[in-house]
Design a protein around this motif. Structure first.
Motif, PDB file in Angstrom:
ATOM      1  N   ALA A 155       0.855  -1.197   0.000  1.00 46.16           N
ATOM      2  CA  ALA A 155       0.000   0.000   0.000  1.00 46.16           C
ATOM      3  C   ALA A 155       0.888   1.242   0.000  1.00 46.16           C
ATOM      4  O   ALA A 155       1.872   1.304   0.725  1.00 46.16           O
ATOM      5  N   GLY A 156       0.562   2.185  -0.829  1.00 48.77           N
ATOM      6  CA  GLY A 156       1.324   3.430  -0.878  1.00 48.77           C
ATOM      7  C   GLY A 156       2.633   3.334  -1.634  1.00 48.77           C
ATOM      8  O   GLY A 156       3.450   4.250  -1.573  1.00 48.77           O
ATOM      9  N   ALA A 157       2.842   2.230  -2.328  1.00 50.97           N
ATOM     10  CA  ALA A 157       4.093   2.072  -3.088  1.00 50.97           C
ATOM     11  C   ALA A 157       4.176   3.146  -4.167  1.00 50.97           C
ATOM     12  O   ALA A 157       3.151   3.552  -4.718  1.00 50.97           O
ATOM     13  N   ILE A 164      -1.677   3.303 -13.964  1.00 49.66           N
ATOM     14  CA  ILE A 164      -1.724   1.929 -13.447  1.00 49.66           C
ATOM     15  C   ILE A 164      -1.657   1.950 -11.923  1.00 49.66           C
ATOM     16  O   ILE A 164      -0.586   1.869 -11.317  1.00 49.66           O
ATOM     17  N   PRO A 165      -2.818   2.071 -11.281  1.00 46.46           N
ATOM     18  CA  PRO A 165      -2.835   2.198  -9.822  1.00 46.46           C
ATOM     19  C   PRO A 165      -2.304   0.931  -9.160  1.00 46.46           C
ATOM     20  O   PRO A 165      -2.620  -0.185  -9.592  1.00 46.46           O
ATOM     21  N   GLY A 166      -1.468   1.134  -8.151  1.00 48.37           N
ATOM     22  CA  GLY A 166      -0.946  -0.007  -7.392  1.00 48.37           C
ATOM     23  C   GLY A 166       0.012  -0.877  -8.180  1.00 48.37           C
ATOM     24  O   GLY A 166       0.332  -1.991  -7.760  1.00 48.37           O
ATOM     25  N   ASN A 167       0.469  -0.386  -9.316  1.00 45.77           N
ATOM     26  CA  ASN A 167       1.457  -1.098 -10.151  1.00 45.77           C
ATOM     27  C   ASN A 167       0.969  -2.469 -10.621  1.00 45.77           C
ATOM     28  O   ASN A 167       1.768  -3.314 -10.999  1.00 45.77           O
ATOM     29  N   GLN A 168      -0.313  -2.680 -10.588  1.00 42.87           N
ATOM     30  CA  GLN A 168      -0.854  -3.965 -11.047  1.00 42.87           C
ATOM     31  C   GLN A 168      -1.683  -3.714 -12.300  1.00 42.87           C
ATOM     32  O   GLN A 168      -2.668  -2.986 -12.262  1.00 42.87           O
ATOM     33  N   CYS A 169      -1.286  -4.314 -13.408  1.00 43.11           N
ATOM     34  CA  CYS A 169      -2.012  -3.976 -14.638  1.00 43.11           C
ATOM     35  C   CYS A 169      -2.970  -5.065 -15.099  1.00 43.11           C
ATOM     36  O   CYS A 169      -3.722  -4.858 -16.048  1.00 43.11           O
ATOM     37  N   PHE A 170      -2.979  -6.209 -14.414  1.00 45.56           N
ATOM     38  CA  PHE A 170      -3.906  -7.263 -14.831  1.00 45.56           C
ATOM     39  C   PHE A 170      -4.071  -8.258 -13.700  1.00 45.56           C
ATOM     40  O   PHE A 170      -3.134  -8.525 -12.953  1.00 45.56           O
ATOM     41  N   GLU A 171      -5.286  -8.792 -13.621  1.00 46.61           N
ATOM     42  CA  GLU A 171      -5.537  -9.867 -12.660  1.00 46.61           C
ATOM     43  C   GLU A 171      -6.500 -10.854 -13.306  1.00 46.61           C
ATOM     44  O   GLU A 171      -7.425 -10.453 -14.011  1.00 46.61           O
ATOM     45  N   GLN A 172      -6.245 -12.119 -13.111  1.00 48.79           N
ATOM     46  CA  GLN A 172      -7.180 -13.121 -13.629  1.00 48.79           C
ATOM     47  C   GLN A 172      -7.317 -14.262 -12.624  1.00 48.79           C
ATOM     48  O   GLN A 172      -6.461 -14.449 -11.752  1.00 48.79           O
ATOM     49  N   GLU A 173      -8.403 -14.986 -12.780  1.00 51.61           N
ATOM     50  CA  GLU A 173      -8.594 -16.200 -11.987  1.00 51.61           C
ATOM     51  C   GLU A 173      -8.902 -17.334 -12.943  1.00 51.61           C
ATOM     52  O   GLU A 173      -9.450 -17.106 -14.016  1.00 51.61           O
TER      53      GLU A 173
END
Ligand code: MCN
Length: 769
Positions: A155-157, A164-173
């Motif tokens: 948090a706060g990185a 690209i909030p939170g340095n995460q550009c994709f998530e999948q399951e």
């Protein structure tokens, strides 16, 4: 190699046709190309991991001797070269698409890793360009670098890209979360591991290079670069520049290693295009090895929390993964696709586990961008499963071969639909395992361990049983064109491009086998723009299945096409004509017409085409190690492989591929490891002095066998195998080391298993006693 069960095509152990030319120094690599009046390029790279660019002063550089032009991020933005192609187009969790960061081909506004491109200098000579690059003054405002996935997701990185909030550009399951939850509830035992599939530098022998020509009249660029296939390179360059395909002529002949790293249209190439057009002169750039370490795509960098649920008998009930892929500062076109796709395709491995679930995240850090590296996340999922299985067996005191046998997909269950929707066409896992145990003399291990103990050494026996998908390829089909010359010699043209895999030999064998013509008379030509063909690049171990099978089809078609022409020349009906060994003959007479005779009269050619899905090569690799507790040094005393890659076209080449890939796995387990300083983001392992490549002396006496089932995807029965050695070796070697150390009470260790790490673990375990 054992020839049992093998369907022979061509010569089983034919030496590689290309080798004489290559070892005589007659190869032509990217840096060997030259164009008249060419100028030379050097890049100024960022010396810091994360900073705002306040100003760039290029005055002194522009005035330096021999300098023709200096280009910066402004030029990249002006040209509009800011958006690389991304293949991460499929929806992720909740239907959300990936956010793709922009990447101007020269950094604009911000630098995001040590090695990021800041400016391009073009001069009359390479040295003048390099000297002038050092005269460029850049004022930076330093930002805190983000190194490692934990730092990126905290948090706060600090954020790399504004969008690209939170340095995460994709998530999948993927998989069935509810089924997994139920499986874990019913479990008698759960094994948990945190697995770091470390970041590596692929390091092909040939450094990266480009020579860009530009023709102002036609607006055509000629792009000489190392490739894995020209269509893939053209597609990416077209996307980056907005140019149409006909304005991009990709040239390549020999390629000195690829490993996935040579499939990318790097920003250096596109930046050189800006200069070649501006100066109306060809621009050449040859990378140094130091630049390769910094800026060629890195590999792996997947960090996984894994859990396996078992019943009391060691039956696998379910597996749960939390997977984070560190893709570096920007996304290479296919980079994130490998870890998002390949682990899902073989999520159950060779087992009948029904309940599977995983969460995958793509994370950005201030490091060199990551892309496919031999295996492209197939080794990572195999490592995850096989480490879990081995630890579970040890914890539950079940023999590791026995626990696998209890869970294998049975041989009569093929074609087998996996819980994540793949169809494994055919395999025989128990037979592969049995043969591997026999060849590695599993039963004699206990005795050998005692002998090692007497000599003061710790001995371990470990193995993996793995499966992987060969790549199907994104182009709609593969094509190979076969042309016959008047002397009867044949030329085959393909889009696939060997980087060392020996396609000149195996393609000639496949064609020669159909036509009954000696391989020496069949030449393969790759990257020929004048013969536009559809087809996939070489990667994902797809070439034998795609282009290789198409060679077979093209040769058959050639006979079909030539038959009526031969009949006409023989003065008989086509049905009266039989073909053998390059010649047609009518049943009625002894007169013969050869393929060359026909070609002397009119052009004779045939194009084979086909679209093939994934094949599922699989195998069991067994490693036996001896560790010196005084030093922590591991010696791999035996390494046995048994693989099923279907029909083997050429045993010499397949053995060579296995050697190379296992050596890469070996390198990653015992030495190779990219280290960035977490505070500054400097690359600490930027040369061969501090990045431990595997050396010839490490790897001795590898024994390579096969146990083939006839693959059903290609009429040749082949399955791809160029990556299999990486996929199987990571877990086999780690399992062997853990088998040696576990009796001391050493807890699961992870790659790289360097001597200091093992020594510390052994020493700590001994102290605890
Ligand atoms: N082959 C065979 N019989 C089979 C399967 C394969 O004789 N049943 C032969 C093929 O004809 C080919 C070779 O083995 O000559 C590898 O074939 P395949 O498995 O189709 O893999 P590709 O040709 O598509 O090669 C790609 C694969 C990958 S993805 C990487 S990365 C890799 C590799 O191969 N990079 C390499 N091997 C490499 N070898 C060298 N020397 N350099 C690289 O960069």
């Amino acid at each position: 190699m054992d020839h049992h069960h093998i369907f022979e095509v061509g010569g089983a152990h034919l030496s590689r046709l290309e080798d004489l030319r290559l070892i005589k120094g007659e190869g032509c690599y990217a840096a060997d190309w030259s164009l008249p009046n060419q100028a030379h390029a050097a890049f100024l790279r960022s010396d810091r991991a994360h900073a705002k660019i306040v100003s760039i002063n290029t005055d002194a550089a522009r005035k330096a001797r021999g300098v023709l032009g200096v280009y910066t991020g402004e030029d990249a933005v002006k040209a509009g070269y800011v958006k690389p192609l991304s293949m991460l187009t499929f929806p992720g969790k909740d239907g959300k698409k990936a956010i793709i960061p922009e990447r101007p081909v020269l950094a604009h506004g911000k630098v995001r890793f040590v090695g990021d491109l800041v400016a391009l200098v073009v001069a009359e000579t390479a040295l003048q360009a390099q000297d002038a690059a050092e005269l460029i003054e850049v004022e930076y405002e330093d930002l805190t670098p983000v190194i490692g996935v934990d730092a990126a997701l905290k948090a706060g990185a600090p954020q790399l890209h504004d969008n690209i909030p939170g340095n995460q550009c994709f998530e999948q399951e993927a998989g069935d979360a509810a089924a997994v939850e139920a499986a874990f509830k019913n479990a008698a035992h759960v094994t948990r591991l945190k697995l770091d599939c470390t970041r590596v530098v692929p390091n092909p022998m040939e450094p990266r290079a480009c020579l860009i020509g530009y023709d102002a009249g036609s607006g055509v660029y000629t792009v000489h670069v190392p490739v894995q296939g020209i269509n893939m390179m053209r597609m990416q360059l077209a996307a980056y520049t907005g140019l149409s395909d006909d304005k991009l002529k990709i040239m390549a002949r020999d390629v000195g290693g690829g490993f996935g790293q040579r499939s990318i249209a790097y920003p250096e190439y596109v930046a050189a295009m800006i200069a070649a057009k501006a100066l109306n002169r060809p621009v050449k750039w040859v990378s140094s090895r130091s630049e390769s370490f910094l800026s060629d795509s890195h590999g792996r960098a997947n960090y996984i929390n894994a859990e396996l649920a078992l019943d009391k008998d060691g039956t696998f009930l379910g597996m749960k993964l939390d997977w984070i892929a560190d893709l570096g500062a920007y996304l290479h076109p296919a980079g994130p696709v490998s870890p998002m796709r390949n682990p899902v395709v073989c999520l159950n491995g060779v087992y009948k586990t029904q309940a599977l679930f995983g969460r995958w995240r793509v994370v950005l850090t201030n490091t060199s961008p990551v892309s496919a590296y031999r295996g492209a996340a197939r080794p990572e999922i195999a490592y995850t499963i096989e480490r879990l299985v081995d630890e579970a067996a040890a914890q539950m005191k079940i023999d590791p071969a026995e626990i696998r046998r209890r869970n294998f997909i049975p041989t009569d269950a093929f074609p087998y639909k996996t819980p994540t929707g793949s169809v494994y066409d055919i395999a025989d896992f128990p037979a592969v395992l049995d043969k591997a145990m026999k060849m590695a003399d599993a039963t004699g291990f206990a005795k050998r361990r005692v002998a090692s103990e007497k000599a003061g050494k710790l001995r371990g026996f470990g193995f993996s049983t793995v499966i992987e998908n060969s790549g199907a390829g994104m182009f709609p089909k593969d094509e190979v064109l076969l042309e016959v010359a008047a002397d009867g010699n044949l030329t085959a043209y393909s889009v696939s491009h060997s980087q060392g895999q020996g396609h000149e030999t195996t393609f000639a064998q496949i064609i020669g086998d159909v036509l009954g013509i000696k391989t020496e008379r069949i030449k393969l030509r790759q990257a020929i723009n004048e013969k536009p063909l559809m087809g996939n690049h070489t990667g994902g171990s797809r070439t034998i299945v795609g282009a290789g099978t198409v060679c077979h089809l093209a040769a058959k078609k050639l006979i079909e096409v030539a038959t009526p022409l031969a009949a006409e020349m023989l003065g008989v009906e086509p049905s009266q004509v039989a073909y053998a060994n390059g010649e047609f003959q009518s049943k009625e007479s002894t007169k013969k017409v050869s393929l060359g005779d026909i070609a002397a009269k009119k052009p004779l050619s045939a194009t084979g085409e086909g679209k093939f899905g994934s094949t599922f090569p699989n195998g069991c690799h067994v490693a036996e190690v001896e560790i010196d507790p005084q030093t922590g040094v591991t010696e791999v005393v035996s390494y046995v492989t048994v693989d099923d890659c279907g029909t083997v076209i050429n045993h010499t080449i397949v053995e060579g591929q296995m050697h190379g890939a296992v050596a890469q796995g070996w390198g990653q387990i015992f030495g190779e490891n990219v280290v960035y300083d977490p505070e500054t983001g400097q690359l600490m392992t930027g040369s061969f002095m501090d990045y431990a490549m595997p050396k010839a002396g490490w790897i001795r006496d590898m024994k390579i066998y096969d146990h083939a089932t006839f693959g059903t995807i290609s009429p040749l029965g082949v399955k791809g195998m160029g990556e299999s050695g990486c996929t199987a070796s990571l877990a086999a070697l780690t399992n062997a080391v853990m088998n040696a150390l576990r009796p001391l009470g050493v807890q699961p260790l992870d790659m790289p298993l360097t001597a200091p790490k093992l020594w510390q673990a052994i020493t700590a375990a001994n102290k605890g006693k």
